[in-house]
Design a protein around this motif. Structure first.
Motif, PDB file in Angstrom:
ATOM      1  N   GLY A  71       0.805  -1.215   0.000  1.00  0.00           N
ATOM      2  CA  GLY A  71       0.000   0.000   0.000  1.00  0.00           C
ATOM      3  C   GLY A  71       0.836   1.261   0.000  1.00  0.00           C
ATOM      4  O   GLY A  71       0.372   2.318  -0.456  1.00  0.00           O
ATOM      5  N   SER A  74       1.944   2.020  -3.639  1.00  0.00           N
ATOM      6  CA  SER A  74       0.693   2.254  -4.370  1.00  0.00           C
ATOM      7  C   SER A  74       0.131   3.631  -4.048  1.00  0.00           C
ATOM      8  O   SER A  74      -0.416   4.310  -4.916  1.00  0.00           O
ATOM      9  N   ASP A  75       0.284   4.035  -2.790  1.00  0.00           N
ATOM     10  CA  ASP A  75      -0.237   5.326  -2.358  1.00  0.00           C
ATOM     11  C   ASP A  75       0.686   6.475  -2.740  1.00  0.00           C
ATOM     12  O   ASP A  75       0.230   7.526  -3.186  1.00  0.00           O
ATOM     13  N   ARG A  79      -0.467   3.764  -8.525  1.00  0.00           N
ATOM     14  CA  ARG A  79      -0.746   2.373  -8.847  1.00  0.00           C
ATOM     15  C   ARG A  79       0.077   1.906 -10.057  1.00  0.00           C
ATOM     16  O   ARG A  79       0.600   0.797 -10.090  1.00  0.00           O
ATOM     17  N   VAL A 122      -2.212  -6.090  -4.012  1.00  0.00           N
ATOM     18  CA  VAL A 122      -2.672  -4.789  -3.529  1.00  0.00           C
ATOM     19  C   VAL A 122      -2.936  -3.846  -4.704  1.00  0.00           C
ATOM     20  O   VAL A 122      -4.033  -3.317  -4.874  1.00  0.00           O
ATOM     21  N   SER A 373     -11.138  -4.702  -2.410  1.00  0.00           N
ATOM     22  CA  SER A 373     -10.819  -3.434  -3.094  1.00  0.00           C
ATOM     23  C   SER A 373     -11.983  -2.454  -3.065  1.00  0.00           C
ATOM     24  O   SER A 373     -11.803  -1.273  -3.350  1.00  0.00           O
ATOM     25  N   ALA A 382      -5.588   1.782  -0.587  1.00  0.00           N
ATOM     26  CA  ALA A 382      -4.370   1.005  -0.807  1.00  0.00           C
ATOM     27  C   ALA A 382      -3.911   0.334   0.485  1.00  0.00           C
ATOM     28  O   ALA A 382      -3.483  -0.829   0.488  1.00  0.00           O
ATOM     29  N   TYR A 383      -4.024   1.061   1.618  1.00  0.00           N
ATOM     30  CA  TYR A 383      -3.605   0.488   2.894  1.00  0.00           C
ATOM     31  C   TYR A 383      -4.599  -0.580   3.364  1.00  0.00           C
ATOM     32  O   TYR A 383      -4.212  -1.579   3.972  1.00  0.00           O
ATOM     33  N   GLN A 385      -6.345  -2.475   1.342  1.00  0.00           N
ATOM     34  CA  GLN A 385      -6.048  -3.632   0.502  1.00  0.00           C
ATOM     35  C   GLN A 385      -4.828  -4.367   1.043  1.00  0.00           C
ATOM     36  O   GLN A 385      -4.785  -5.605   1.042  1.00  0.00           O
ATOM     37  N   SER A 386      -3.837  -3.614   1.513  1.00  0.00           N
ATOM     38  CA  SER A 386      -2.652  -4.238   2.111  1.00  0.00           C
ATOM     39  C   SER A 386      -3.021  -5.059   3.334  1.00  0.00           C
ATOM     40  O   SER A 386      -2.493  -6.152   3.552  1.00  0.00           O
TER      41      SER A 386
END
Length: 459
Positions: A71, A74-75, A79, A122, A373, A382-383, A385-386
């Motif tokens: 995440g 991704s953050d 992405r 993620v 998601s 994102a976090y 999803q992590s």
């Protein structure tokens, strides 16, 4: 559905193909590596074997790391950039594992590949969910799962033919190295996809970049302006989330939903079956070559029923698919346990294993990446999803780590007959069915912004 969105989603979802390939390819290398490097010994007085920790589960510990911290890039990086670097990790892992001269370097390169798998679980579902809309989000995000099972099938087929063409002392190297080619192709392809418009608005506050990204996704200027306004409004309403972390208390419900979905996913025994399919089938009475060939049938059924899950996920909904999958799990796992216990024919046992795989593909397999998601707001998606994928991979790693302790034909607790393992998994699926009945909400047809309000308790 716009063809451009489908093409872009499929490109991002190719990370799932590499995920599936990487997950299963080790099954063909399991026994040759055990024979080559004599890795099947206990570590001290523990329940763990060197083979279980350093050969079979090392990639999964990398996956845990990649999912828990996936995440962050991704953050912060976005992405798209994260998906690119995931491709690089897959390529390095494939080549390094194939050329490894001994067990420790092999474990290192498998660990790197695992980091890529975890991060992809993620970044890819988050990216796809953010470029889609409420009406097609389930099907598009489920393309990630489709690619996972397609990768699994190709890995089983690849292992079978490579095993037939090369001697066992070198075939495993070709099996693992084969992943390098699709990893390189994917890495190049992902450079051509746009950034997530939601991420551009949230992190760069750039209407122009978001509008360009939406144009690449097939939206005209008026439609793009409307979408940008909706996203900015949702971000503004959750602005206080910048000062709160994922565990502030506001997101307890989505955190618990993600935890239990991921927990039950692995307590179904799916990775146990996929990782050790040839060995399980040999225990059922199939010869080594036959077990590798029969493993292909697992991949075929997984792929076919994933199509079914994708076709139904936006029609029946996530919860209905979980009902179907849970019932299929309970029956099939109980019958696999009975087949081992009673010494039933290998054909009958294989049939129930295939029913188990079909149940997973329609239920948990189709739902997990979509559902996790969807249930977190944009600012913490994102976090979140992590968190969900991290739980998934921690339990996957633990199960894979412990499997040699229970299954190995020399030291396993259930080396004579593994039927109790399958009865245990069946019992866990009874608990999953109750959880779906009483706790799991339906997310079908609801926008990400509306889901954020509903699950965080906002009106």
């Amino acid at each position: 559905m716009d063809k451009r969105i489908l093409r872009i989603s499929l490109t991002a979802a190719l990370a799932g193909f590499l995920f599936g390939f990487d997950t299963v390819v080790i099954s063909g290398a399991n026994q040759p590596i055990k024979d080559l490097w004599d890795t099947n010994w206990f570590l001290g007085d523990s329940l763990f074997t060197f083979h279980g920790i350093f050969i079979m589960s090392m990639a999964l510990w990398g996956t845990v790391l990649g999912s828990l911290f996936g995440g962050v890039p991704s953050d912060r990086l976005g992405r798209k950039k994260t998906l690119f670097w995931i491709g690089v990790l897959y390529f390095i892992s494939a080549v390094g594992s194939a050329l490894a001269p001994e067990a420790y370097s092999f474990s290192f390169f498998r660990f790197i590949g695992g980091v890529g798998v975890g991060a992809s679980s993620v970044a890819a579902p988050v990216y796809i969910s953010e470029i889609s809309n409420a009406s097609n989000r389930g099907r598009l995000t489920a393309t990630y799962q489709f690619n996972i099972v397609f990768g699994i099938l190709i890995a089983f087929i690849s292992n079978y033919f490579i095993g037939a063409l090369f001697s066992s002392d070198v075939s495993w190297r070709w099996m693992l190295g084969m992943e390098g080619l699709p990893a390189l192709i994917y890495t190049i392809m992902v450079l051509k996809i746009p950034n997530s418009p939601r991420w551009l608005l949230m992190k760069q506050n750039s209407d122009d970049k978001a509008e360009n990204a939406l144009a690449l996704l097939g939206m005209d200027k008026n439609e793009a302006s409307k979408r940008i306004s909706e996203i900015k409004d949702a971000i503004a309403k959750t602005a206080t989330a910048q000062k709160e972390n994922l565990f502030s208390g506001k997101y307890n419900r989505p955190l618990l939903l993600a935890f239990f979905l991921a927990f039950f996913n692995q307590l179904s025994g799916i990775n146990f079956v996929l990782y050790y399919a040839p060995e399980i089938l040999e225990r059922a009475g199939l010869a080594s070559g036959e077990s590798l060939f029969s493993s292909i049938s697992i991949g075929v059924i997984n792929l076919l029923f994933t199509f079914v899950g994708i076709a139904l996920i936006d029609k029946l909904g996530r919860k209905q698919l979980m009902y179907i999958g849970s019932i299929g799990y309970i029956v099939s796992l109980a019958m696999v346990g009975w087949c081992f216990y009673s010494g039933a024919s290998s054909v009958l046992l294989l049939i129930f294993i295939l029913v188990f795989i079909a149940s997973h593909a329609v239920g948990q397999g189709a739902v997990i990446w979509v559902f996790i998601s969807e249930i977190f707001p944009t600012k913490v998606r994102a976090y979140g999803q992590s968190w969900g994928t991290g739980v998934h991979w921690v339990f996957a790693a633990l199960i894979t780590l412990l499997t040699p302790t229970f299954l190995d034909d020399e030291i396993g607790i259930f080396k004579e007959n593994p039927w109790p393992i399958f009865i245990f998994f069946s019992g866990m699926m009874v608990l999953q069915l109750l959880w779906v009945l009483f706790a799991m909400p339906e997310t079908k047809g609801v926008s990400l912004e509306d889901l954020a309000k509903k699950l965080s308790g906002k009106k």
